[in-house]
Design a protein around this motif. Structure first.
Motif, short mmCIF file in Angstrom:
data_model
loop_
_atom_site.label_atom_id
_atom_site.label_comp_id
_atom_site.label_asym_id
_atom_site.label_seq_id
_atom_site.Cartn_x
_atom_site.Cartn_y
_atom_site.Cartn_z
N SER A 159 0.82 -1.16 -0.08
CA SER A 159 -0.17 -0.20 -0.04
C SER A 159 0.88 1.23 0.10
O SER A 159 1.96 1.43 0.62
CB SER A 159 -0.89 -0.07 1.25
N THR A 160 0.67 2.34 -0.83
CA THR A 160 1.16 3.48 -0.88
C THR A 160 1.31 4.01 0.57
O THR A 160 2.14 4.79 0.90
CB THR A 160 0.92 4.39 -2.15
N GLN A 166 -1.05 -1.82 -6.23
CA GLN A 166 -1.29 -2.10 -4.71
C GLN A 166 -1.62 -3.52 -4.51
O GLN A 166 -2.94 -4.04 -5.06
CB GLN A 166 -1.90 -1.27 -4.09
N GLY A 181 -4.18 -2.65 -0.98
CA GLY A 181 -4.74 -1.41 -1.02
C GLY A 181 -5.83 -1.40 -0.08
O GLY A 181 -6.43 -2.25 0.13
N ARG A 182 -5.84 -0.12 0.72
CA ARG A 182 -7.01 -0.05 1.89
C ARG A 182 -7.87 1.21 1.90
O ARG A 182 -7.40 2.17 1.32
CB ARG A 182 -6.19 -0.45 3.29
N GLY A 183 -9.15 1.01 2.32
CA GLY A 183 -9.96 2.05 2.56
C GLY A 183 -10.03 2.10 4.03
O GLY A 183 -9.12 2.01 4.80
N ARG A 184 -10.92 2.75 4.35
CA ARG A 184 -11.16 3.06 5.97
C ARG A 184 -11.59 1.94 6.61
O ARG A 184 -11.98 0.74 6.01
CB ARG A 184 -12.39 4.23 6.25
N ARG A 217 -10.92 -1.46 5.50
CA ARG A 217 -11.62 -2.27 4.39
C ARG A 217 -10.66 -2.25 3.16
O ARG A 217 -9.67 -1.56 2.92
CB ARG A 217 -12.82 -1.47 3.99
N LYS A 218 -11.13 -3.28 2.24
CA LYS A 218 -9.83 -3.29 1.13
C LYS A 218 -10.28 -2.31 -0.24
O LYS A 218 -11.42 -2.06 -0.52
CB LYS A 218 -10.23 -4.63 0.42
N TRP A 219 -9.30 -1.81 -0.63
CA TRP A 219 -9.32 -1.12 -1.89
C TRP A 219 -8.78 -1.76 -3.14
O TRP A 219 -7.73 -2.16 -3.22
CB TRP A 219 -8.60 0.29 -1.54
N ILE A 220 -9.51 -2.09 -3.98
CA ILE A 220 -9.22 -2.79 -5.10
C ILE A 220 -8.25 -1.93 -5.97
O ILE A 220 -8.65 -0.73 -6.51
CB ILE A 220 -10.29 -3.35 -6.00
N ASN A 230 -15.84 10.86 1.99
CA ASN A 230 -14.45 10.88 1.37
C ASN A 230 -14.51 9.96 -0.05
O ASN A 230 -13.52 9.48 -0.36
CB ASN A 230 -13.62 10.11 2.24
N LYS A 238 -19.25 4.80 -7.50
CA LYS A 238 -17.86 5.30 -6.75
C LYS A 238 -16.90 4.99 -7.89
O LYS A 238 -16.73 3.73 -8.29
CB LYS A 238 -18.00 4.54 -5.67
N ASN A 271 -9.93 5.24 -9.69
CA ASN A 271 -10.12 4.48 -10.88
C ASN A 271 -10.39 4.99 -12.41
O ASN A 271 -11.08 6.01 -12.63
CB ASN A 271 -11.58 3.77 -10.84
N THR A 289 -19.41 0.60 -8.81
CA THR A 289 -17.96 0.96 -9.14
C THR A 289 -18.23 1.41 -10.56
O THR A 289 -18.68 0.84 -11.37
CB THR A 289 -17.27 -0.18 -8.79
P1 BTX Z 1 -13.86 3.42 1.91
O1 BTX Z 1 -13.44 2.76 3.16
O2 BTX Z 1 -14.58 4.47 1.98
O3 BTX Z 1 -14.07 2.36 0.79
C1 BTX Z 1 -13.94 1.28 0.59
C2 BTX Z 1 -15.03 0.37 -0.02
O4 BTX Z 1 -15.00 0.73 -1.35
C3 BTX Z 1 -14.87 -1.22 -0.30
O5 BTX Z 1 -15.31 -1.95 0.92
C4 BTX Z 1 -15.34 -1.54 -1.50
O6 BTX Z 1 -16.52 -1.71 -1.28
C5 BTX Z 1 -15.29 -0.25 -2.10
N1 BTX Z 1 -14.08 -0.48 -3.27
C6 BTX Z 1 -12.90 -1.20 -3.00
N2 BTX Z 1 -12.25 -0.85 -3.94
C7 BTX Z 1 -13.01 -0.13 -4.85
C8 BTX Z 1 -12.46 0.51 -6.05
N3 BTX Z 1 -11.04 0.54 -6.77
N4 BTX Z 1 -13.57 1.64 -6.52
C9 BTX Z 1 -14.53 1.65 -5.93
N5 BTX Z 1 -14.93 1.21 -4.91
C10 BTX Z 1 -14.04 0.35 -4.31
C11 BTX Z 1 -11.92 4.57 0.66
O7 BTX Z 1 -12.38 3.88 1.61
C12 BTX Z 1 -10.76 5.14 0.64
C13 BTX Z 1 -9.81 4.32 -0.50
C14 BTX Z 1 -8.42 5.04 -0.72
C15 BTX Z 1 -7.35 4.40 -1.45
C16 BTX Z 1 -6.04 4.87 -1.54
S1 BTX Z 1 -5.20 4.13 -2.98
C17 BTX Z 1 -3.82 5.05 -2.50
C18 BTX Z 1 -3.75 4.71 -0.90
N6 BTX Z 1 -3.26 3.52 -0.67
C19 BTX Z 1 -4.13 2.95 0.13
O8 BTX Z 1 -3.77 1.79 0.42
N7 BTX Z 1 -5.05 3.31 0.08
C20 BTX Z 1 -5.05 4.83 -0.45
#
Ligand code: BTX
Length: 323
Positions: free
Chosen positions: A92-93, A116, A119-122, A125-128, A179, A187, A212, A228
């Motif tokens: 993850s960056t 990545q 990659g992670r979200g909040r 959670r996973k970020w694809i 966010n 999204k 994306n 998505t």
């Molecule tokens: P979030 O927690 O609001 O959103 C995560 C949710 O979004 C996942 O549970 C899934 O349902 C959905 N999701 C996952 N991947 C994707 C995608 N590629 N496109 C659309 N929806 C998706 C949002 O978190 C914040 C994400 C930050 C990502 C950046 S990438 C660079 C940096 N490195 C890293 O690991 N995270 C940040």
């Protein structure tokens, strides 16, 4: 600044003109052979030169591939991204940025990856983001602001990314508090603000931006496909990620200055212009309660303002929004 960086800057300043090996060698204080070696390396990175005896080198085209050299090539920022770490594949960056920040990386350092694996979200959670068809980047910032204002940076980032996208494609991009960016009901961008702080001051922020860009619908796992999208899906165009990254950094730096000068009202106005579901009914899900409400706007400190069914206005600082 390495000699290679200096050469890149020099060539970028003279783009489309011939510059002689002699001149380069003089300006950078390196041998003609060293100049020739550097030029050859740039060719391997995809730069194309015309070489004419006595005249020198002329840049014909820069590559669209994304790497440290191509992003920094002619990057028109003062400080954001001037220190740039590019990796083809990372977990993850965010993790790399945290490590660099702990080691003292300066404000404005940027980490970009092609792929990545984690990659992670909040809330973990996973970020694809395992393919090189999006923009996956993290910015290290050391703003002079109290920790309780850090969440404003998420809103600021959303507003700035919308600004950049609107320069490339006319799509109705909406900001879902706090966010996410949406096109239609889908999204395509997520922002993750993480912070290291003392009680009274922020040591550093790591702001993750996941965008994306060129994915096809099948690039996303079936569970999230219907929710998505990517810029390419929404517009039927293909985008040059390098140019987008550069513009993002330029806009971010410019907007950041403006934000520092005029305060949160700058963000607030732009946010409201692009707010998702403004005036509509949604579900606000908080750890201890959930309720239906209408989105009214954001407050001066970045909280979501909602009107409840009892007609009271509430400030929401942390919640999930559903509909
Ligand atoms: P979030 O927690 O609001 O959103 C995560 C949710 O979004 C996942 O549970 C899934 O349902 C959905 N999701 C996952 N991947 C994707 C995608 N590629 N496109 C659309 N929806 C998706 C949002 O978190 C914040 C994400 C930050 C990502 C950046 S990438 C660079 C940096 N490195 C890293 O690991 N995270 C940040």
């Amino acid at each position: 600044e390495t000699k290679r960086d200096q050469l890149i800057n020099l060539l970028a300043q003279n783009e489309k003109d011939f510059i002689s090996g002699q001149a380069v060698s003089g300006k950078l204080n390196i041998s003609r052979t060293a100049v020739w070696k550097h030029i050859n390396e740039l060719k391997k990175d995809g730069y194309q030169f015309e070489a004419v005896p006595k005249k020198g080198y002329r840049l014909i085209s820069s590559p669209t591939s994304v790497n440290e050299t191509t992003i920094k090539w002619d990057l028109k920022t003062e400080w954001l991204g001037q220190t740039l770490i590019f990796k083809d594949e990372v977990d993850s960056t965010q993790n790399i940025a945290h490590q660099l920040a702990r080691e003292g990386a300066e404000s404005g350092t940027v980490v970009v990856a092609n792929k990545q694996l984690k990659g992670r979200g909040r809330l973990n959670r996973k970020w694809i983001s395992h393919q090189d068809d999006g923009i996956w980047m993290s910015l290290i910032l050391r703003p002079e602001m109290p920790p309780y204002q850090a969440s404003q940076m998420t809103l600021f980032t959303a507003v700035s990314v919308v600004d950049t996208i609107s320069k490339f494609v006319k799509l109705p991009v909406k900001i879902k508090w706090p966010n996410d960016l949406f096109i239609g009901n889908k999204k395509f961008c997520g922002i993750l603000t993480e912070m290291q702080a003392e009680l009274d001051h922020i040591e550093y922020l790591v702001i993750g931006i996941g965008l994306n860009i060129n994915q096809k619908q099948t690039a996303f796992p079936t569970e999230i496909q219907s929710k998505t999208t990517s810029l390419a899906i929404a517009s039927n165009q293909h985008f040059d990620r390098k140019t987008l990254i550069q513009q993002l950094l330029v806009d971010y730096e410019k907007n950041y200055l403006e934000f520092q000068r005029t305060g949160f009202s700058y963000v607030k106005d732009k946010w409201i212009e692009n707010a998702y579901k403004l005036g509509e009914n949604v579900f606000i899900k908080m750890p201890k309660k959930s309720f239906e409400a209408t989105i009214k706007g954001i407050s001066d400190d970045g909280a979501l303002l909602v009107q409840t069914n009892q007609n009271t206005i509430e400030k929401v600082y942390s919640a999930e929004i559903h509909w």
